[in-house]
Design an enzyme around this catalytic site. Structure first.
Site, PDB file in Angstrom:
ATOM      1  N   LYS A  26       0.827  -1.217   0.000  1.00 37.07           N
ATOM      2  CA  LYS A  26       0.000   0.000   0.000  1.00 37.07           C
ATOM      3  C   LYS A  26       0.855   1.258   0.000  1.00 37.07           C
ATOM      4  CE  LYS A  26      -1.871  -1.535   3.807  1.00 37.07           C
ATOM      5  NZ  LYS A  26      -1.325  -2.903   3.876  1.00 37.07           N
ATOM      6  N   GLY A  27       1.908   1.249   0.849  1.00 35.09           N
ATOM      7  CA  GLY A  27       2.775   2.433   0.948  1.00 35.09           C
ATOM      8  C   GLY A  27       3.398   2.776  -0.394  1.00 35.09           C
ATOM      9  N   ASN A  74       1.095  -0.466  14.286  1.00 37.36           N
ATOM     10  CA  ASN A  74       1.148  -1.870  13.869  1.00 37.36           C
ATOM     11  C   ASN A  74       1.464  -1.920  12.368  1.00 37.36           C
ATOM     12  OD1 ASN A  74      -1.369  -0.708  13.378  1.00 37.36           O
ATOM     13  ND2 ASN A  74      -2.556  -2.532  13.826  1.00 37.36           N
ATOM     14  N   GLY A  76       3.340  -0.986   8.833  1.00 35.72           N
ATOM     15  CA  GLY A  76       4.687  -0.658   8.374  1.00 35.72           C
ATOM     16  C   GLY A  76       4.611  -0.518   6.868  1.00 35.72           C
ATOM     17  N   HIS A  77       4.709   0.694   6.367  1.00 35.09           N
ATOM     18  CA  HIS A  77       4.557   0.949   4.936  1.00 35.09           C
ATOM     19  C   HIS A  77       5.903   1.337   4.340  1.00 35.09           C
ATOM     20  CE1 HIS A  77      -0.028   1.812   5.480  1.00 35.09           C
ATOM     21  NE2 HIS A  77       0.344   0.624   5.899  1.00 35.09           N
ATOM     22  N   THR A  99       1.191  -7.237  17.101  1.00 35.89           N
ATOM     23  CA  THR A  99       2.480  -6.546  16.949  1.00 35.89           C
ATOM     24  C   THR A  99       2.999  -6.047  18.303  1.00 35.89           C
ATOM     25  OG1 THR A  99       1.341  -4.472  16.531  1.00 35.89           O
ATOM     26  CG2 THR A  99       1.933  -5.791  14.598  1.00 35.89           C
ATOM     27  N   GLN A 152      -3.188  -2.183   7.364  1.00 37.61           N
ATOM     28  CA  GLN A 152      -3.643  -3.574   7.528  1.00 37.61           C
ATOM     29  C   GLN A 152      -4.349  -4.054   6.253  1.00 37.61           C
ATOM     30  OE1 GLN A 152      -4.395  -1.281  10.458  1.00 37.61           O
ATOM     31  NE2 GLN A 152      -2.299  -1.867  10.790  1.00 37.61           N
ATOM     32  N   THR A 210      -6.994  -7.549  13.523  1.00 39.72           N
ATOM     33  CA  THR A 210      -6.616  -6.365  14.284  1.00 39.72           C
ATOM     34  C   THR A 210      -7.882  -5.807  14.931  1.00 39.72           C
ATOM     35  OG1 THR A 210      -5.312  -4.322  14.218  1.00 39.72           O
ATOM     36  CG2 THR A 210      -6.796  -4.722  12.340  1.00 39.72           C
ATOM     37  N   GLY A 261       9.716  -7.411  12.305  1.00 45.38           N
ATOM     38  CA  GLY A 261      10.845  -8.223  11.862  1.00 45.38           C
ATOM     39  C   GLY A 261      10.558  -9.720  11.865  1.00 45.38           C
ATOM     40  N   LEU A 306       4.408  -8.877  -8.696  1.00 42.41           N
ATOM     41  CA  LEU A 306       4.327  -9.868  -9.773  1.00 42.41           C
ATOM     42  C   LEU A 306       5.716 -10.430 -10.074  1.00 42.41           C
ATOM     43  CD1 LEU A 306       2.307 -11.107 -11.844  1.00 42.41           C
ATOM     44  CD2 LEU A 306       3.168  -9.429 -13.488  1.00 42.41           C
ATOM     45  N   ASP A 307       6.733  -9.561  -9.975  1.00 39.82           N
ATOM     46  CA  ASP A 307       8.119  -9.959 -10.276  1.00 39.82           C
ATOM     47  C   ASP A 307       8.627 -11.097  -9.389  1.00 39.82           C
ATOM     48  OD1 ASP A 307       7.825  -7.604  -8.435  1.00 39.82           O
ATOM     49  OD2 ASP A 307       9.907  -8.131  -7.982  1.00 39.82           O
TER      50      ASP A 307
END
Ligand code: GDP
Ligand code: IMO
Ligand code: MG
Length: 430
Positions: free
Chosen positions: A16-17, A38, A40-41, A128, A223, A238, A304, A334-335
């Site tokens: 999303k980020g 919670n 992380g982008h 988290t 999320q 969540t 992590g 996709l890669d």
């Protein structure tokens, strides 16, 4: 399409980020509407690599206004740290505004999150540990502390006195933990509020005026739909509504003002923490999906932890599209599938003699479903340099088209790498 919600349509970490950063230059306003740190982008652009937890991912465009909306739960120390790091790296946060209605994650929320997880033993959720659940629970119980309270000495002291008395009873009597000092907590949060004060405001006029003037507004999800407290794999979810309805509620826009809902889906599936995951895999194919050793390895951005991986689950994705009114898809990573000779898609579930059309509600039943797979040929060609859909290998085009068909939404974006430019715009989403 002036107001667009961009939401995770799996169990989070869909990219999303990355996409909000890409679309930010078209948006006049980016609003993070829910969750807390919670999330992380990850954003990778010409300015570097950034891991954002609370600041919206539109922050890198100097012309875009970024808002942390009323539906977010904020750890002020984490937010201050993020603002400081961005400023040190030359990113201005002058146009970052924080809703005075957002709730504050207090130290007892973090302690309780961790203590409750410990006490759950085998049935732990795998949160988290950032205090998210207890903070949202207090919000609903009407015992929360809001950002506005940090700017008002008397209110903060009065509210904290009542709340801390109860929290300290729980901490000491149930969990044998140390109590928190009213005096220290009060002074610390007053100071944190003071440090954030230049960003704190009533964000309603900012959002309302942009909507009224038909300016492009992007609502940034955190999320994913399957972690939704109402519709997700409860209790392994969540504590907020991360979908399109949550976007309206958390930002303060009406459902009739939403013009499009973009669902972000990885070309496969991942999950961090506990809970059912029908298409989960192990072994060498899982290792390919995990991408350990690359900057985009499937390791949690916030904690992590190693992410669990599996094939694309079309039953879950279609369900996510239905409950959120997703009309456009962004398929990311996709890669990651580039080297595979063949790729599986979970198209249905088998449960004893039946094939349930929708994910069963209870974990006990959902854990028993067996994925029914369809297999498609891989393309075994690098896609990271491709920028037009028609330049993707035929097998990759067919794979993406099949995902869209199964989910039931049009294709907007395909992403073939973490960088801002590693994207293929198939149809305009903002
Ligand atoms: P978010 O929480 O939805 O913003 O996603 P995360 O940032 O937690 O996880 C997505 C990870 O995949 C990050 O490491 C991104 O840099 C990376 N990423 C995003 N899109 C792509 C893509 O198309 N290909 C690859 N290889 N990595 C990507
Ligand atoms: P982004 O925005 C992936 C998961 C946790 C845990 C469950 C409950 O980066 O996609 P919580 O701390 O919220 O009470 O934990 O939800 N979870 C996420 N998983 N990405 C996220 O955010 C997540 N936010 C929460 O791992 O299983
Ligand atoms: Mg993430």
């Amino acid at each position: 399409m002036p107001v667009v919600a961009l939401i995770g349509a799996q169990w989070g970490d869909e990219g999303k980020g990355h996409l909000v950063d890409l679309l930010a230059s078209k948006a006049r306003l980016v609003v993070r509407y829910g969750g807390g740190n919670n999330a992380g982008h990850t954003v990778v652009n010409h300015l570097g690599t950034f891991k954002l937890h609370l600041v919206p991912s539109g922050i890198f465009d100097p012309a875009t206004v970024n808002v942390i909306g009323p539906g977010v739960v904020i750890n002020p120390e984490v937010l201050l740290g993020e603002i400081k790091e961005l400023e040190e790296r030359g990113i201005s946060t002058a146009k970052l505004f924080i809703s005075e209605r957002a709730h504050v994650i207090m130290p007892y929320h973090i302690m309780l999150d961790q203590l409750q997880e410990d006490s759950r033993g085998e049935s732990k959720i795998g949160t988290t540990g950032r205090g998210i659940g207890p903070a949202y629970a207090d919000k609903m119980s009407r015992t929360g502390i809001r950002i506005a309270d940090l700017l008002h000495e008397e209110t903060l002291l009065t509210r904290l006195r009542v709340v801390l008395e109860e929290k300290n009873r729980v901490l000491t009597r149930i969990y044998n933990a140390k109590p928190l000092s009213l005096h220290d907590t009060y002074l610390r949060y007053l100071d944190l509020g003071h440090q954030l004060s230049e960003h704190i405001t009533n964000v309603h006029p900012i959002i309302h005026r942009a909507v009224e003037k038909d300016l492009p507004v992007l609502l940034e999800g955190a999320q994913g739909a399957l972690l939704d407290v109402d519709h997700g794999t409860y209790p392994y979810v969540t504590s907020s509504p991360p979908g399109a309805a949550g976007a309206c509620q958390g930002a303060g826009v009406g459902p009739t003002q939403l013009n499009s809902v973009v669902g972000v889906l990885k070309a496969y599936t991942t999950r961090v923490g506990e809970g059912p995951f029908p298409s989960e895999i192990e072994g060498p194919e899982a290792a390919v999906l995990r991408q350990i050793g690359t900057p985009w390895a499937e390791i949690g951005t916030t904690t992590g932890r190693l992410r669990r991986v599996g094939w694309f689950d079309a039953v879950m994705a279609r369900y996510a599209a239905q409950i959120n009114g997703i009309d456009t898809l962004a398929i990311t990573k996709l890669d990651v599938l580039d080297t595979l000779p063949s790729i599986k898609i979970c198209t249905a579930y088998r449960l004893h003699e039946t094939q349930p059309e929708y994910p069963p509600a209870t974990v006990a039943v959902l854990s028993q479903v067996e994925p029914i797979y369809e297999e498609m040929p891989g393309w075994q060609t690098p896609t990271t340099g491709v920028r037009r859909f028609q330049d993707l290998p035929d097998a990759a085009q067919a794979y993406v088209a099949r995902l869209c068909q199964l989910v039931g939404a049009r294709l907007g974006i395909v992403s073939v790498g973490p960088g801002r430019d590693q994207t293929i715009i198939v149809s305009e989403v903002l």
